[in-house]
Design a protein around this motif. Structure first.
Motif: not given
Length: 139
Positions: A18-21, A24-27, A29-36
């Motif tokens: 769950a921590e790994i997931e 990954e979700v946070l990463e 999210h950050r990536s999507l935030g930059e794309e946004h």
């Protein structure tokens, strides 16, 4: 106890997964935030471009549209009317000049006639005086 240890191990693995997931979700999210953020910048640029194009469209419509065509036609009609007025004034001025020229020529002829009459009168007076002087000598 083995069951508990096994469940604890499973829970620890599940927590680690769950921590790994979550990581990954946070990463993601950050990536999507930059794309946004990049997408927002592109949209803002596009909005500015569209606004500029709309202004240009309004300007072109005012220069080339029906209203502009009507304005050009009105301006051309006004210029034509002014040209016709100037032509009438010019014709009137030509007539006035001709009239003034005729009057000036008449006055010039009158001056010449008066000058001729004056010379004739002067000559007649001189002859009369000469004739009178001869008459006085004879008498």
């Amino acid at each position: 106890l083995d069951v508990l240890n096994e469940e604890h191990g499973d829970a620890a693995q599940a927590a680690q997964s769950a921590e790994i997931e979550l990581s990954e979700v946070l990463e993601t999210h950050r990536s999507l935030g930059e794309e946004h953020r990049q997408a927002v910048l592109k949209v803002d640029g596009s909005i500015a471009t569209v606004a500029g194009l709309r202004k240009e469209l309004v300007r072109l419509r005012s220069e080339l549209g029906a209203a502009a065509s009507r304005k050009r036609a009105e301006a051309a009609a006004a210029q034509q009317e002014e040209a016709e007025g100037l032509a009438r004034e010019s014709a009137e001025l030509v007539l006035q000049c001709a009239s003034l020229r005729s009057v000036a020529q008449g006055r010039q002829r009158q001056r010449e006639h008066h000058l001729l009459l004056r010379r004739t009168a002067t000559e007649a007076a001189a002859k009369l005086k000469m004739g009178y002087t001869e008459l006085l000598r004879e008498v």
